[in-house]
Design a protein around this motif. Structure first.
Motif, PDB file in Angstrom:
ATOM      1  N   VAL A   1       1.389  -3.005  -1.704  1.00 29.87           N
ATOM      2  CA  VAL A   1       0.829  -4.208  -2.324  1.00 29.87           C
ATOM      3  C   VAL A   1       1.044  -4.126  -3.829  1.00 29.87           C
ATOM      4  O   VAL A   1       0.739  -3.111  -4.470  1.00 29.87           O
ATOM      5  CB  VAL A   1      -0.665  -4.341  -2.011  1.00 29.87           C
ATOM      6  CG1 VAL A   1      -1.267  -5.539  -2.731  1.00 29.87           C
ATOM      7  CG2 VAL A   1      -0.863  -4.487  -0.496  1.00 29.87           C
ATOM      8  N   VAL A   2       1.553  -5.218  -4.392  1.00 32.53           N
ATOM      9  CA  VAL A   2       1.767  -5.326  -5.841  1.00 32.53           C
ATOM     10  C   VAL A   2       1.040  -6.561  -6.346  1.00 32.53           C
ATOM     11  O   VAL A   2       0.699  -7.475  -5.579  1.00 32.53           O
ATOM     12  CB  VAL A   2       3.269  -5.403  -6.188  1.00 32.53           C
ATOM     13  CG1 VAL A   2       3.991  -4.143  -5.753  1.00 32.53           C
ATOM     14  CG2 VAL A   2       3.897  -6.646  -5.550  1.00 32.53           C
TER      15      VAL A   2
ATOM     16  N   GLY B   1       2.775  -5.879 -11.443  1.00 31.77           N
ATOM     17  CA  GLY B   1       1.904  -4.808 -11.911  1.00 31.77           C
ATOM     18  C   GLY B   1       1.179  -4.169 -10.743  1.00 31.77           C
ATOM     19  O   GLY B   1       1.265  -4.633  -9.599  1.00 31.77           O
ATOM     20  N   ASN B   2       0.458  -3.119 -11.046  1.00 29.42           N
ATOM     21  CA  ASN B   2      -0.280  -2.445  -9.977  1.00 29.42           C
ATOM     22  C   ASN B   2      -1.358  -3.351  -9.379  1.00 29.42           C
ATOM     23  O   ASN B   2      -1.712  -3.210  -8.214  1.00 29.42           O
ATOM     24  CB  ASN B   2      -0.913  -1.156 -10.508  1.00 29.42           C
ATOM     25  CG  ASN B   2      -1.464  -0.288  -9.407  1.00 29.42           C
ATOM     26  OD1 ASN B   2      -0.781   0.007  -8.426  1.00 29.42           O
ATOM     27  ND2 ASN B   2      -2.722   0.104  -9.536  1.00 29.42           N
ATOM     28  N   ASP B   3      -1.866  -4.262 -10.189  1.00 27.83           N
ATOM     29  CA  ASP B   3      -2.765  -5.301  -9.686  1.00 27.83           C
ATOM     30  C   ASP B   3      -2.480  -6.575 -10.466  1.00 27.83           C
ATOM     31  O   ASP B   3      -1.472  -6.677 -11.167  1.00 27.83           O
ATOM     32  CB  ASP B   3      -4.233  -4.870  -9.788  1.00 27.83           C
ATOM     33  CG  ASP B   3      -4.596  -4.396 -11.178  1.00 27.83           C
ATOM     34  OD1 ASP B   3      -4.188  -5.050 -12.168  1.00 27.83           O
ATOM     35  OD2 ASP B   3      -5.276  -3.364 -11.296  1.00 27.83           O
TER      36      ASP B   3
ATOM     37  N   SER C   1       3.715  -3.381 -16.632  1.00 23.22           N
ATOM     38  CA  SER C   1       4.334  -4.238 -15.621  1.00 23.22           C
ATOM     39  C   SER C   1       5.842  -4.074 -15.690  1.00 23.22           C
ATOM     40  O   SER C   1       6.389  -3.545 -16.656  1.00 23.22           O
ATOM     41  CB  SER C   1       3.931  -5.698 -15.842  1.00 23.22           C
ATOM     42  OG  SER C   1       4.316  -6.137 -17.139  1.00 23.22           O
ATOM     43  N   VAL C   2       6.505  -4.540 -14.631  1.00 29.76           N
ATOM     44  CA  VAL C   2       7.956  -4.465 -14.544  1.00 29.76           C
ATOM     45  C   VAL C   2       8.470  -5.832 -14.102  1.00 29.76           C
ATOM     46  O   VAL C   2       7.825  -6.525 -13.309  1.00 29.76           O
ATOM     47  CB  VAL C   2       8.390  -3.354 -13.561  1.00 29.76           C
ATOM     48  CG1 VAL C   2       7.858  -3.617 -12.161  1.00 29.76           C
ATOM     49  CG2 VAL C   2       9.903  -3.189 -13.564  1.00 29.76           C
ATOM     50  N   ASP C   3       9.621  -6.190 -14.625  1.00 27.26           N
ATOM     51  CA  ASP C   3      10.229  -7.482 -14.294  1.00 27.26           C
ATOM     52  C   ASP C   3      11.386  -7.283 -13.317  1.00 27.26           C
ATOM     53  O   ASP C   3      12.204  -6.362 -13.477  1.00 27.26           O
ATOM     54  CB  ASP C   3      10.746  -8.180 -15.548  1.00 27.26           C
ATOM     55  CG  ASP C   3       9.620  -8.641 -16.460  1.00 27.26           C
ATOM     56  OD1 ASP C   3       8.456  -8.674 -15.992  1.00 27.26           O
ATOM     57  OD2 ASP C   3       9.886  -8.941 -17.640  1.00 27.26           O
TER      58      ASP C   3
END
Length: 665
Positions: free
Chosen positions: A218-219, A299-301, A307-309
């Motif tokens: 889950v992201v 992001g993790n939540d 965060s990563v794109d």
């Protein structure tokens, strides 16, 4: 190089086929049963078992159906097949998909051949399907075992079996779905126990696995933006949301308001019956011309950083459905509306994303996929810092890393022990120095000894130092303040001292000395250092007084005062008796009548009677009652146990001769 103790990752080579009736997807070869039957399947990030299409999935049988479904597996032709029975396909039920399959155990091998694939695994859980809801077979990548009848009869997955047999270095995998639209087509990549550095851009963002083992990848989708060739940017996600990464399905399930934003921005038309967006030729051409880029910020939540794109071109959403799903090939946009429990990033998203999962550390990574036809595979094991920038340095071996870690731990432990010992030694040395630096008490004050009659000094020219609390009275002059109530201060010499009342300090009162059987009489005369004559008394049973007196009993005067307190008696040695006191020098210079506290209640200083205990000095007796101090008090009766050494009547005669203006006792 692979060793028994240090296995290398297994890279499962793709089949180099593009399969599927809902798009063109890179598949992988799988050999099942004995003898081996080859089928093509898609990796499933959500599944645990291996699904293969049974012959009943193509009725009537045809080569075209068999090819489109990736080949068929006939369990009746396998001598190692152990059927367990039909069970529900418990996968993607939240998306409304339902079906069943025939489960059994059989051998399974990765790849087209032993040379190009992986090892052969026995007794793997396999489900034969015929439904078209899952058109192609899958191989589950989950590590969670399958439980068919009850929890006590669980079946291991392919990943957990590889790790249990020490065929891979860790319980991990890395996968990207591949992209047929890239250059000449970029096939998918799947690695067990490692990752391929040539397939993604390294990132420092890590995600934790969700507690639900059925939906663990889950992201948080923080934003979705579209960028067009003219540079305009639009937001397509009104609010952040959580999504599950599932390569089993090709679609993206997003919230309804996000889907409507896509509709507005791209001109999509929603088909409610199929919950899909079909694209006609005109719209398809328009989207090809504007060529939007879709950037998913993960992001993790939903809110936390970093965060990563991951950016997807429109080509990754330009899919085509073919029969039997659609009678004719139809272009569609793989977006569906979903509720909070259905938000999913499917296989279309994984065309441009590279996912690495490490079940040992309970985390995973999502990175931007890279498509370089000239790059050679660079397989690295996990555990390995997959988020670091790759370099040509091979780095330290696993044994060296373990040795360095162990040595570092031992070093820090020894350093801590040495530090503690040094601190204790320093503290001990400081305490020892403090003890040696202590200056001994050099008080030169005279030692206070217990009172004895031999230590009494002459009253006259010298003052007697303060003595212990022994019960003896204090003789003061009128102007001298009281110190410890026991100091004998020298009175000034005078030719004539007016007779005054002999005062006794308020506390302690005059003690009545216990009868000791001691008789007092004038004894001898000695001289002091100044040559003055001094009279001393010695024990004498016939003597009654050390003061000269004329006639009359010393107890017959009505003004005789006697004070008695306490029962504590000093020990009097018979050979050591104080000298008689010069009354004229021991009286205060100011009469009692002029004292400020003199009134109706007689002052304690007006009570004076000094008595020497009888020889039975160790015997204690209860204190005598205090006598009234007024003029009307009755005289005390003579006592055979006491010898009076102060004659009040003689003192009154002397006072009358000196004409004292203050009267007498």
């Amino acid at each position: 190089m692979t060793t028994v103790n240090n296995p290398a990752p297994i890279s499962w080579a793709p089949s180099q086929w593009w399969d599927g009736q809902d798009g063109e997807w890179s598949s992988f070869d799988l050999r099942v049963g004995t003898p081996e039957q080859t089928v093509r399947v898609f990796p499933s990030t959500a599944g645990s078992a291996t699904w293969v299409v049974r012959p009943g999935g193509c009725e009537p049988p045809s080569q075209e159906c068999t090819a489109s479904r990736g080949g068929l597996f006939d369990q009746n032709r396998s001598s190692t097949w152990n059927e367990l029975g039909p069970y529900t396909l418990a996968l993607e039920q939240n998306l409304g998909r339902k079906g069943s399959g025939v489960f059994g155990l059989d051998t399974l091998s990765l790849g087209l051949t032993n040379t190009t694939g992986g090892p052969t695994l026995d007794s793997q859980i396999i489900a034969g399907i015929e439904t078209e809801k899952w058109y192609n077979g899958i191989l589950g990548l989950q590590q969670q075992p399958m439980n068919l009848s009850d929890f006590s009869d669980s079946q291991p997955t392919v990943l957990s079996t590889l790790r249990a047999k020490n065929l891979i270095p860790s319980l991990s995998w890395a996968y990207t779905a591949g992209a047929h639209y890239r250059s000449k087509g970029s096939f998918g990549s799947l690695t067990f126990g490692g990752s391929d550095l040539s397939k993604y851009i390294p990132t420092n963002v890590s995600f934790t696995l969700a507690p639900d083992v059925g939906r663990d990848l889950v992201v948080g989708i923080k934003s979705i933006t579209s960028t067009f060739v003219n540079g305009s940017v639009s937001s397509l996600l009104p609010s952040p949301t959580l999504a599950f990464i599932d390569s089993t399905v090709p679609y993206l399930y997003l919230p309804e308001d996000a889907c409507k934003a896509f509709e507005t921005e791209l001109g999509l038309v929603y088909n409610e019956e199929n919950n899909l967006y079909f694209v006609d030729e005109a719209l398809h051409q328009t989207l090809l011309n504007i060529n939007p880029q879709f950037t998913f910020r993960l992001g993790n939540d939903k809110l936390s950083e970093p965060s990563v794109d991951v950016t997807l071109p429109y080509a990754s959403f330009d899919l085509v459905m073919t029969p039997p799903m659609r009678e004719n090939a139809t272009s569609y946009f793989p977006l569906r509306r979903g509720n909070d429990s259905q938000i999913t990033l499917g296989r279309a998203f994984l065309q441009e994303a590279y996912v690495m999962v490490d079940y040992d550390r309970q985390n995973f990574t999502v990175a931007q996929a890279v498509f370089d036809d000239t790059a050679q595979p660079n397989i690295v094991p996990i555990p390995w810092n997959a988020t670091a920038t790759p370099s040509n340095d091979k780095g330290l071996s696993r044994e060296a890393i373990i040795g360095i870690g162990t040595g570092s731990a031992v070093f820090f432990l020894l350093a801590a022990i040495i530090g503690v010992l040094a601190m204790l030694r320093r503290r001990k040395r400081r305490n020892r120095r403090a003890m040696t630096d202590v200056v001994p008490d050099t008080d030169d004050s005279p030692e206070i000894k217990p009172f004895s009659y031999t230590s009494i000094q002459e009253i006259g020219h010298q003052s007697m130092p303060e003595m212990h609390d022994t019960g003896y009275l204090e003789l003061l002059n009128g102007s001298a303040p009281s110190g410890s109530d026991k100091v004998l201060n020298e009175l000034a010499d005078g030719t004539q001292t007016p007779p005054c009342e002999l005062l006794v300090p308020p506390t302690p009162y005059i003690h009545e000395l216990a009868s000791s059987g001691l008789s007092i009489s004038p004894s001898s005369t000695s001289r002091d250092r100044n040559g003055s004559s001094r009279d001393y008394v010695t024990p004498d049973s016939s003597a009654e007084s050390v003061l000269p007196h004329t006639t009359g009993s010393p107890h017959t005067s009505q003004n005789t005062l006697s004070s008695r307190i306490g029962t504590e008696q000093p020990i009097v040695k018979p050979a050591q008796v104080p000298k008689q006191i010069n009354i004229n020098k021991a009286l205060p210079q100011e009469p009692l009548g002029n004292m400020p506290h003199y009134g109706d209640y007689p002052s304690p200083r007006s009570r004076f009677s000094v008595e020497v205990p009888a020889p039975a000095y160790k015997r204690k007796r209860p204190p005598l009652a205090r006598q009234d101090m007024s003029e009307t008090r009755k005289p005390l009766a003579p006592s055979n146990s006491y010898t009076t050494i102060f004659d009040v009547e003689e003192y009154q005669d002397k006072a009358s001769a000196n004409k004292s203006p203050h009267g007498s006792f």
